[in-house]
Design a protein around this motif. Structure first.
Motif, PDB file in Angstrom:
ATOM      1  N   GLU A   1       0.838  -1.204   0.000  1.00 42.80           N
ATOM      2  CA  GLU A   1       0.000   0.000   0.000  1.00 42.80           C
ATOM      3  C   GLU A   1       0.868   1.247   0.000  1.00 42.80           C
ATOM      4  OE1 GLU A   1      -1.331   0.895   4.508  1.00 42.80           O
ATOM      5  OE2 GLU A   1      -2.052  -1.033   3.754  1.00 42.80           O
ATOM      6  N   GLY A   2       0.308   2.309  -0.553  1.00 41.21           N
ATOM      7  CA  GLY A   2       1.046   3.561  -0.637  1.00 41.21           C
ATOM      8  C   GLY A   2       1.926   3.603  -1.876  1.00 41.21           C
ATOM      9  N   ARG A   3       2.705   4.675  -1.968  1.00 41.14           N
ATOM     10  CA  ARG A   3       3.640   4.837  -3.083  1.00 41.14           C
ATOM     11  C   ARG A   3       5.034   4.931  -2.506  1.00 41.14           C
ATOM     12  NH1 ARG A   3       1.911   4.477  -7.547  1.00 41.14           N
ATOM     13  NH2 ARG A   3       3.635   5.452  -8.632  1.00 41.14           N
ATOM     14  N   LEU A   4       5.983   4.366  -3.229  1.00 40.90           N
ATOM     15  CA  LEU A   4       7.352   4.254  -2.747  1.00 40.90           C
ATOM     16  C   LEU A   4       8.305   4.715  -3.838  1.00 40.90           C
ATOM     17  CD1 LEU A   4       8.691   2.939  -0.180  1.00 40.90           C
ATOM     18  CD2 LEU A   4       8.889   0.862  -1.512  1.00 40.90           C
ATOM     19  N   LEU A   5       9.268   5.536  -3.464  1.00 44.26           N
ATOM     20  CA  LEU A   5      10.358   5.893  -4.369  1.00 44.26           C
ATOM     21  C   LEU A   5      11.552   5.069  -3.918  1.00 44.26           C
ATOM     22  CD1 LEU A   5      11.497   7.668  -6.671  1.00 44.26           C
ATOM     23  CD2 LEU A   5      12.191   9.303  -4.899  1.00 44.26           C
TER      24      LEU A   5
END
Length: 189
Positions: free
Chosen positions: A144-148
């Motif tokens: 879940e979420g966004r990751l760089l």
């Protein structure tokens, strides 16, 4: 996990590393050089001024041929056929202020990989990516979420269902994006 609990956990890890080092009759300076760590940074880890990175703990566990879970938790793994970790029962390992790790196979003996659920807090977005390296390979799957994520100087954005497999000897790190935490499965091999 409270600040007092995190501090106690950090002291426990430091003590386990120090005992392993002393049993092996190697100085802190020699261990740092052997593993390619900066001796001054290593001294800060062992004194508790700075926290060991997960990558450093992976390398230390490998060097002393101990299970990473045992180094972190102090618990001896016993299960050899299979282990089940029920929802909400994985031990929390707070290693760095903006990341929380849950050890998903803490009680399996002689694992071929260390699986973790990791949460990068939304505060990670405000800071540059902290890079680390360790022997082996790693697989991350965003839940879940966004990751760089940065690996070997290349950055990629990942969202739920995206994954990446990489050589963890390359400098790597990650941070949450979008002002929200990101959760991902990390398999350290």
């Amino acid at each position: 996990m409270s600040d007092a609990s995190k501090s106690e956990t950090m002291r426990d890890i430091i003590n386990r590393v120090r005992v392993l080092r002393e049993i092996s009759n190697i100085s802190a300076d020699d261990l740092a050089k052997e593993l390619g760590f900066d001796p001054i940074e290593y001294a800060a880890w062992e004194s508790g001024e700075k926290e060991f990175s997960m990558g450093a703990l992976v390398e230390i566990a490998g060097y002393f041929k101990v299970d990473l879970s045992e180094l972190i938790t102090g618990l001896t793994s016993k299960l050899r056929t299979f282990c089940i970790t029920r929802a909400g029962e994985a031990p929390e390992v707070s290693r760095r202020p903006m990341y929380t790790y849950w050890n998903l196979a803490y009680n399996f003996h002689r694992k071929k990989c260390d699986p973790f659920m990791v949460e990068a807090s939304s505060d990670t977005e405000k800071n540059p990516i902290a890079l680390n390296t360790h022997p082996g390979q790693e697989f991350n799957y965003v839940v879940e979420g966004r990751l760089l994520i940065s690996v070997g100087g290349r950055e990629s954005e990942l969202g739920p269902g995206d994954c990446i497999y990489y050589d963890s000897t390359e400098p790597h790190g990650m941070k949450a994006l979008g002002g929200k935490p990101a959760r991902f499965l990390a398999f350290v091999l």
